[in-house]
Design a protein around this motif. Sequence first.
Motif, PDB file in Angstrom:
ATOM      1  N   ILE A 104      23.715  30.480   5.870  1.00  0.00           N
ATOM      2  CA  ILE A 104      24.205  31.274   7.008  1.00  0.00           C
ATOM      3  C   ILE A 104      23.031  31.882   7.774  1.00  0.00           C
ATOM      4  N   MET A 105      22.024  32.314   7.060  1.00  0.00           N
ATOM      5  CA  MET A 105      20.854  32.914   7.696  1.00  0.00           C
ATOM      6  C   MET A 105      20.091  31.893   8.526  1.00  0.00           C
ATOM      7  N   ARG A 106      20.006  30.654   8.058  1.00  0.00           N
ATOM      8  CA  ARG A 106      19.267  29.614   8.780  1.00  0.00           C
ATOM      9  C   ARG A 106      20.087  28.991   9.908  1.00  0.00           C
ATOM     10  N   ALA A 107      21.383  29.232   9.929  1.00  0.00           N
ATOM     11  CA  ALA A 107      22.238  28.570  10.917  1.00  0.00           C
ATOM     12  C   ALA A 107      22.008  29.093  12.326  1.00  0.00           C
ATOM     13  N   ASP A 108      21.561  30.357  12.474  1.00  0.00           N
ATOM     14  CA  ASP A 108      21.377  30.963  13.793  1.00  0.00           C
ATOM     15  C   ASP A 108      19.973  31.536  13.868  1.00  0.00           C
ATOM     16  N   THR A 109      19.299  31.284  14.982  1.00  0.00           N
ATOM     17  CA  THR A 109      17.930  31.804  15.138  1.00  0.00           C
ATOM     18  C   THR A 109      17.907  33.322  15.235  1.00  0.00           C
ATOM     19  N   ALA A 127      20.292  42.416   3.556  1.00  0.00           N
ATOM     20  CA  ALA A 127      21.494  42.308   4.369  1.00  0.00           C
ATOM     21  C   ALA A 127      22.358  43.544   4.181  1.00  0.00           C
ATOM     22  N   ALA A 128      23.064  43.929   5.248  1.00  0.00           N
ATOM     23  CA  ALA A 128      24.094  44.968   5.190  1.00  0.00           C
ATOM     24  C   ALA A 128      25.439  44.256   5.206  1.00  0.00           C
ATOM     25  N   GLY A 132      27.551  42.738   8.215  1.00  0.00           N
ATOM     26  CA  GLY A 132      27.306  41.304   8.353  1.00  0.00           C
ATOM     27  C   GLY A 132      25.991  40.972   9.021  1.00  0.00           C
ATOM     28  N   ILE A 133      24.946  41.773   8.795  1.00  0.00           N
ATOM     29  CA  ILE A 133      23.662  41.585   9.466  1.00  0.00           C
ATOM     30  C   ILE A 133      22.557  41.400   8.442  1.00  0.00           C
ATOM     31  N   PHE A 134      21.436  40.835   8.907  1.00  0.00           N
ATOM     32  CA  PHE A 134      20.247  40.640   8.092  1.00  0.00           C
ATOM     33  C   PHE A 134      19.173  41.609   8.563  1.00  0.00           C
ATOM     34  N   ASN A 168      31.902  37.773   4.722  1.00  0.00           N
ATOM     35  CA  ASN A 168      31.766  38.878   5.685  1.00  0.00           C
ATOM     36  C   ASN A 168      30.474  38.799   6.485  1.00  0.00           C
ATOM     37  N   MET A 169      29.563  37.882   6.168  1.00  0.00           N
ATOM     38  CA  MET A 169      28.283  37.777   6.879  1.00  0.00           C
ATOM     39  C   MET A 169      28.490  37.001   8.182  1.00  0.00           C
ATOM     40  N   LYS A 170      28.776  37.735   9.261  1.00  0.00           N
ATOM     41  CA  LYS A 170      29.012  37.097  10.561  1.00  0.00           C
ATOM     42  C   LYS A 170      27.736  36.887  11.348  1.00  0.00           C
TER      43      LYS A 170
END
Length: 501
Positions: A104-109, A127-128, A132-134, A168-170
Amino acid sequence: PSERATVASGPIHHETQQPVASEAESSNPDVPSLQQTKRSGMTMSSKRTAAGRRSGFQFLGVSRVLSSKRPLEGEQHGLKSTLHSGPQGAHLIERNCNEEVLSIMRADTANSACADCSAPLGTDAWAAINHGIFLCIRCCGVHRSLGTHISQCRSVDLDDWTTDQVANMKGNRASNAILEAHLPRGYKTPSCLDPVAVCADFIQAKYVRKEFIKAPTTEHTLSSYNIFDRRVSVMLRCRGRMAHASIEEGVLVCDVPGWSGGSFFVALDPSHECGPSASSSSSLAGPQDRPIDSRFVQVLGLKREVLVKFELANFAEVVLWLKALRGSAALADRSTIKQGWLTLLASSGFKRLKKRWLVLHASGLYFFKRETSGNYLPEIGLSSGDWRDVIKKPSVQGIDWGHTKEDYWIHIKCQGHSKHFQIAAPEEGIRDAWLQELFNWVGWQCRPSSSGSASLGSPLPMPLEPSDTSTTTTTTTTSNANPVGSPFTSQTPKKSPTETE
């Protein structure tokens, strides 16, 4: 090797039999007991003496990562498992969902940078979960200080995850689209080089007070970032000097008592970079590539030169000044309203002194010794150079105007000045043009006439034309027909005794 025993979090496994320490050896303080080895995760071995019996345990050392010949629980079901050493010894951590979080982290720049300070992230990110943020490790520390009712933080590769937490990690992009939907005009989010206090102020406004979710009731303007008369330590010639500093309409003005230069100003614009600065004994790059919090703030020019650098008393002042400087620089415009040559008159009487180049800017009326280039306020001005003085808008209390046989003059009454400013133009049209711009600048609804007076605090519309054109000045009285709240004093020309009769 067949007699080596490995102590893990469970009981000791041995291929032949479990060694037993003798009573004398168990009482020896230099030899750790079996209970100590179980708690600390030590690796022990047993040896035989020449008599053929076991002589007890011999301490070999602490093993950080232990292995076992038998398959661990979880691997039998096809799950990826590893052994990790913690402060109390080796522990088994199930990481069956970590790869999904990393995917999920690598899917979006947008997830490759911290959601709050834009610091670059690696596999050691945090992550929070509820947002849902890094995050980076520094912003994660601020989130942890807010409490679990605000943010629930976990490590991406060190903590174990459940399927509900992963779902929940959007991502940073979707979360910031909601939490930063209405950032004020000119507001700049913190960077990874800013002090922790700046990041903490932004995080509390974003997640605790939720200031940026709804549109503000009043729109932020350039005057929203004004600062009036704050004490700072300005760095001049590698020395700190106490000064009174203000930011008004995008211009930083510093008055340094006791300095030969007197004072200076810096006209901000979007090309300037405002941020923290390292002190003379430290640098911005700290250990582990983390910035060192500094109470020094600087403004860099277009060519990356330091225009001004000063030290603040505490980090609350650092937060206040960085927000004001960055907001002013983002919204400021150095374009002038009007400029030209006028004659400076003596404070008492109408004696001519010197000609000055006047520049009317949104922040004030500036007096220069020489003509400035272009229709822009200079980037920096020194009182020891061409810049001589400035009249700030809040200090203007009244404006009188009239004419003599030689000049058409304007008298500006200022609060906080030991003397008032009197300027003269060679022609009535030039003076009236300056008067109209001055009235628009201070926000007074007034129209120039041959002579009159306007002051702050009394209801006054516009001075009337005097009936006697030979009169050099006219004093006016208040008119009852004017609307309440107008910042002027309406007055009519005095009549001669003959006209009164």
